[in-house]
Design a protein around this motif. Sequence first.
Motif, PDB file in Angstrom:
ATOM      1  N   ALA A   1       6.819  -5.515  -4.784  1.00 52.73           N
ATOM      2  CA  ALA A   1       6.939  -4.045  -4.891  1.00 52.73           C
ATOM      3  C   ALA A   1       6.912  -3.637  -6.356  1.00 52.73           C
ATOM      4  CB  ALA A   1       8.245  -3.586  -4.241  1.00 52.73           C
ATOM      5  N   ARG A   2       6.077  -2.630  -6.663  1.00 49.74           N
ATOM      6  CA  ARG A   2       5.980  -2.163  -8.052  1.00 49.74           C
ATOM      7  C   ARG A   2       6.047  -0.635  -8.134  1.00 49.74           C
ATOM      8  NH1 ARG A   2       6.899  -6.634  -8.417  1.00 49.74           N
ATOM      9  NH2 ARG A   2       5.861  -8.308  -9.566  1.00 49.74           N
TER      10      ARG A   2
ATOM     11  N   ILE B   1      24.962  -4.772  -5.282  1.00 47.98           N
ATOM     12  CA  ILE B   1      24.232  -5.097  -4.037  1.00 47.98           C
ATOM     13  C   ILE B   1      22.853  -4.450  -4.069  1.00 47.98           C
ATOM     14  CG2 ILE B   1      24.298  -4.838  -1.511  1.00 47.98           C
ATOM     15  CD1 ILE B   1      27.381  -4.847  -1.796  1.00 47.98           C
ATOM     16  N   LEU B   2      22.839  -3.224  -4.553  1.00 49.38           N
ATOM     17  CA  LEU B   2      21.578  -2.479  -4.605  1.00 49.38           C
ATOM     18  C   LEU B   2      20.565  -3.187  -5.516  1.00 49.38           C
ATOM     19  CD1 LEU B   2      20.568   0.181  -3.411  1.00 49.38           C
ATOM     20  CD2 LEU B   2      21.200   1.304  -5.533  1.00 49.38           C
ATOM     21  N   LEU B   3      21.036  -3.602  -6.687  1.00 47.27           N
ATOM     22  CA  LEU B   3      20.115  -4.246  -7.629  1.00 47.27           C
ATOM     23  C   LEU B   3      19.617  -5.589  -7.073  1.00 47.27           C
ATOM     24  CD1 LEU B   3      21.740  -3.395 -11.083  1.00 47.27           C
ATOM     25  CD2 LEU B   3      19.782  -2.325  -9.976  1.00 47.27           C
ATOM     26  N   ASP B   4      20.459  -6.289  -6.316  1.00 50.34           N
ATOM     27  CA  ASP B   4      19.989  -7.533  -5.659  1.00 50.34           C
ATOM     28  C   ASP B   4      18.855  -7.220  -4.687  1.00 50.34           C
ATOM     29  OD1 ASP B   4      21.770  -9.009  -7.069  1.00 50.34           O
ATOM     30  OD2 ASP B   4      23.206  -9.269  -5.430  1.00 50.34           O
ATOM     31  N   GLU B   5      19.026  -6.130  -3.947  1.00 52.97           N
ATOM     32  CA  GLU B   5      17.983  -5.741  -2.982  1.00 52.97           C
ATOM     33  C   GLU B   5      16.687  -5.356  -3.714  1.00 52.97           C
ATOM     34  OE1 GLU B   5      17.977  -5.495   0.432  1.00 52.97           O
ATOM     35  OE2 GLU B   5      19.935  -6.455   0.517  1.00 52.97           O
ATOM     36  N   PHE B   6      16.841  -4.640  -4.822  1.00 55.90           N
ATOM     37  CA  PHE B   6      15.642  -4.241  -5.581  1.00 55.90           C
ATOM     38  C   PHE B   6      14.947  -5.487  -6.140  1.00 55.90           C
ATOM     39  CE2 PHE B   6      17.317   0.294  -6.732  1.00 55.90           C
ATOM     40  CZ  PHE B   6      17.254   0.617  -5.387  1.00 55.90           C
ATOM     41  N   GLU B   7      15.760  -6.469  -6.535  1.00 59.98           N
ATOM     42  CA  GLU B   7      15.174  -7.709  -7.062  1.00 59.98           C
ATOM     43  C   GLU B   7      14.354  -8.408  -5.970  1.00 59.98           C
ATOM     44  OE1 GLU B   7      15.054  -8.777 -10.170  1.00 59.98           O
ATOM     45  OE2 GLU B   7      13.892 -10.519  -9.513  1.00 59.98           O
TER      46      GLU B   7
ATOM     47  N   LYS C   1      11.847  -5.874 -16.820  1.00 60.20           N
ATOM     48  CA  LYS C   1      10.669  -6.452 -16.148  1.00 60.20           C
ATOM     49  C   LYS C   1       9.476  -6.448 -17.098  1.00 60.20           C
ATOM     50  CE  LYS C   1      12.888  -6.833 -12.307  1.00 60.20           C
ATOM     51  NZ  LYS C   1      13.482  -8.140 -12.048  1.00 60.20           N
ATOM     52  N   ASP C   2       8.654  -7.482 -16.958  1.00 65.90           N
ATOM     53  CA  ASP C   2       7.534  -7.533 -17.909  1.00 65.90           C
ATOM     54  C   ASP C   2       6.178  -7.364 -17.237  1.00 65.90           C
ATOM     55  OD1 ASP C   2       7.558  -9.855 -16.625  1.00 65.90           O
ATOM     56  OD2 ASP C   2       7.955 -11.139 -18.365  1.00 65.90           O
ATOM     57  N   GLU C   3       6.179  -6.769 -16.028  1.00 64.96           N
ATOM     58  CA  GLU C   3       4.894  -6.448 -15.387  1.00 64.96           C
ATOM     59  C   GLU C   3       4.843  -4.938 -15.176  1.00 64.96           C
ATOM     60  OE1 GLU C   3       3.701  -8.476 -11.815  1.00 64.96           O
ATOM     61  OE2 GLU C   3       4.692 -10.285 -12.549  1.00 64.96           O
ATOM     62  N   PRO C   4       3.653  -4.344 -15.124  1.00 63.68           N
ATOM     63  CA  PRO C   4       3.580  -2.884 -14.938  1.00 63.68           C
ATOM     64  C   PRO C   4       4.212  -2.438 -13.609  1.00 63.68           C
ATOM     65  CG  PRO C   4       1.432  -3.786 -15.525  1.00 63.68           C
ATOM     66  CD  PRO C   4       2.328  -4.952 -15.265  1.00 63.68           C
ATOM     67  N   TYR C   5       4.825  -1.279 -13.635  1.00 62.08           N
ATOM     68  CA  TYR C   5       5.445  -0.712 -12.429  1.00 62.08           C
ATOM     69  C   TYR C   5       5.445   0.800 -12.572  1.00 62.08           C
ATOM     70  CZ  TYR C   5       9.240  -0.655 -15.795  1.00 62.08           C
ATOM     71  OH  TYR C   5       9.969  -0.463 -16.931  1.00 62.08           O
ATOM     72  N   SER C   6       5.792   1.451 -11.486  1.00 61.95           N
ATOM     73  CA  SER C   6       5.872   2.910 -11.540  1.00 61.95           C
ATOM     74  C   SER C   6       7.187   3.359 -10.890  1.00 61.95           C
ATOM     75  CB  SER C   6       4.646   3.461 -10.816  1.00 61.95           C
ATOM     76  OG  SER C   6       4.909   4.719 -10.328  1.00 61.95           O
TER      77      SER C   6
ATOM     78  N   HIS D   1       0.782  -1.243   0.000  1.00 62.90           N
ATOM     79  CA  HIS D   1       0.000   0.000   0.000  1.00 62.90           C
ATOM     80  C   HIS D   1       0.811   1.290   0.000  1.00 62.90           C
ATOM     81  CE1 HIS D   1      -3.445  -2.490   0.733  1.00 62.90           C
ATOM     82  NE2 HIS D   1      -2.906  -2.976   1.827  1.00 62.90           N
ATOM     83  N   ARG D   2       2.131   1.194   0.163  1.00 62.95           N
ATOM     84  CA  ARG D   2       2.881   2.448   0.323  1.00 62.95           C
ATOM     85  C   ARG D   2       3.920   2.629  -0.769  1.00 62.95           C
ATOM     86  NH1 ARG D   2       3.119   1.223   6.540  1.00 62.95           N
ATOM     87  NH2 ARG D   2       1.604   2.752   7.288  1.00 62.95           N
ATOM     88  N   ASN D   3       4.391   3.874  -0.883  1.00 63.56           N
ATOM     89  CA  ASN D   3       5.513   4.132  -1.792  1.00 63.56           C
ATOM     90  C   ASN D   3       6.745   3.414  -1.252  1.00 63.56           C
ATOM     91  OD1 ASN D   3       3.996   5.981  -3.254  1.00 63.56           O
ATOM     92  ND2 ASN D   3       4.595   7.674  -1.914  1.00 63.56           N
ATOM     93  N   ILE D   4       7.491   2.801  -2.131  1.00 62.09           N
ATOM     94  CA  ILE D   4       8.749   2.195  -1.701  1.00 62.09           C
ATOM     95  C   ILE D   4       9.859   3.191  -2.034  1.00 62.09           C
ATOM     96  CG2 ILE D   4      10.328   0.242  -2.031  1.00 62.09           C
ATOM     97  CD1 ILE D   4       7.706  -0.499  -0.626  1.00 62.09           C
ATOM     98  N   TYR D   5      10.357   3.849  -1.002  1.00 59.06           N
ATOM     99  CA  TYR D   5      11.435   4.821  -1.208  1.00 59.06           C
ATOM    100  C   TYR D   5      12.766   4.097  -1.293  1.00 59.06           C
ATOM    101  CZ  TYR D   5       7.990   8.333  -0.066  1.00 59.06           C
ATOM    102  OH  TYR D   5       6.871   9.119  -0.092  1.00 59.06           O
ATOM    103  N   VAL D   6      13.556   4.455  -2.283  1.00 60.81           N
ATOM    104  CA  VAL D   6      14.866   3.831  -2.466  1.00 60.81           C
ATOM    105  C   VAL D   6      15.865   4.922  -2.863  1.00 60.81           C
ATOM    106  CG1 VAL D   6      13.957   1.558  -3.152  1.00 60.81           C
ATOM    107  CG2 VAL D   6      14.318   3.292  -4.897  1.00 60.81           C
ATOM    108  N   GLU D   7      17.150   4.607  -2.779  1.00 58.68           N
ATOM    109  CA  GLU D   7      18.142   5.592  -3.227  1.00 58.68           C
ATOM    110  C   GLU D   7      19.365   4.875  -3.760  1.00 58.68           C
ATOM    111  OE1 GLU D   7      19.524   8.081   0.006  1.00 58.68           O
ATOM    112  OE2 GLU D   7      19.869   6.372   1.316  1.00 58.68           O
ATOM    113  N   ALA D   8      19.972   5.475  -4.769  1.00 59.70           N
ATOM    114  CA  ALA D   8      21.191   4.913  -5.351  1.00 59.70           C
ATOM    115  C   ALA D   8      22.388   5.803  -5.037  1.00 59.70           C
ATOM    116  CB  ALA D   8      21.028   4.767  -6.862  1.00 59.70           C
TER     117      ALA D   8
END
Length: 501
Positions: free
Chosen positions: A206-207, A193-199, A233-238, A160-167
């Motif tokens: 999370a979308r 490492i970051l991309l593993d976490e996002f995966e 990725k082949d599913e919708p995301y924002s 239900h919430r925004n997933i805040y991330v930072e690079a």
Amino acid sequence: MKEIVLVAINSRYTHTSLALKYLYANLKELQERAEILEFIINDKTQTVAEKILEKKPKIIGIGVYIWNAIDVHNLIETLKKVSPKTKIVLGGPEVSYQPFRVNFDKADFIIQGEGEISFYELCNDILKNRANPKIIKAKIPNLKEIKLPYSYFNDEDIKHRNIYVEASRGCPFECEFCLSAIDEKVQHFEMDILLDEFELLWQRGARNFKFIDRTFNLNITHANLLMDFFLAKDEPYSLHFEVIPDHFPEALKKRILQFPPASLQLEIGIQTLNNNVLENINRKMNLNKVKKNIDFLENSSNAHLHVDLIVGLPGESLESFAKNLNRLKMMTNSEIQIGILKKLSGTTLNRHDEKFGMIYSDIPPYDILKNDNLSFETIQKMKRFARFWDLIYNSGNFQKTVLSIFEDDVFEGFYEFSEWIYKQSDSTWQISLNRLSEYIFTYLTEYKNFNKTKIADTILADLTKVAERKIPKFLQNHISFTPYIRKKNITKQNKRQLLRE
Ligand code: SF4
């Protein structure tokens, strides 16, 4: 029972605190003695205090921001009255620079700067009764060494919430109104490492990823890697990125073009298009490149843009702001956020106070009250202009109708309307969509003498872009039904029935 409680008071339910998750992730052996509690600013202070104190904490850490500073002040007053021995530690941008304009005297400790290392050390010292100064300048963490917080997003956050991330953290530019201008250097997280976490976040569902990097398109290699991750990725995301407007190399543009509609949102800080004002605030921007890049994003990509301008910058008159808005509106049909200048502690904006007669409020959000170019009355009017602009233009609810309000000059047209509507409503809040539509209809037909049927049809076409909306009663005697019939594919015979819906 938890010895350490980390408290976030967010501005709305869909927000969640990334900063506290970082502190929690880096508590090492103390982590099992800690818990995060999140609230929103509308929650009652005593209820928040009750929920925190239920845990019987020895230490309460609270993140302080411009939007919750008053709430935190009230909360710590209550906490200290009920549980005076509990140590209160504050951190966050609102307490990282002096002067503090909200009174935080009741806090035991204040950590200034990025707290991942310092908060852990302080908790250790408090639990072992070791002394510390009240104000602690945080050690800047090496981003490659701190633990990432993404596994601490819970299932509710993911759903239900925004997933805040930072690079990355920091910004190399030095715009004087901005706290990021103070950062000593830009640091990047380890990309693998970051991309593993996002995966992992992606696998958990999370979308909706909101990057909080101040300048996402600064390091193009990193930006490209991140974009490639999502493009695969082949599913919708924002995705949401904050970008600088004059740095879009071909490799980045190539990727931007691949994003499908509704997947990519770019927030583009413009602030002003006046070269003298840009110079005053030490903001470096190549206006030719800005124009070209916005043109590319607007006309070739599917990216949803959100550009912003600020009212009240040192040396900017109302005429200059009007030109900025008109020029920007020529470049884009996207959302244009109109902000009011704020003076944040820690920035160097105060060096203009005398020269430009800058007077700010001492109450959060510390916005400008007047300066030599803009009287208090004008700034008040521009605050209302910004609010009505949001309701009518940025909302996208009146895409066609608003063109009649603008007529030949966007600023002039909307300014006149904003003055008129405020006289009718005496408020900028709690105006329903139907009431707003009726105000617009009355303004355009009775004050500007547009044809009633034409305006009614235009409003109807705008409103019924959302399928479930009903025809407002005030329009029923004026519409010709043509746009509605075209859109809904209905016959004239059942229009009477529709009017009764
Ligand atoms: S306004 Fe943007 S570009 Fe300027 S210092 Fe702040 S983050 Fe950097």
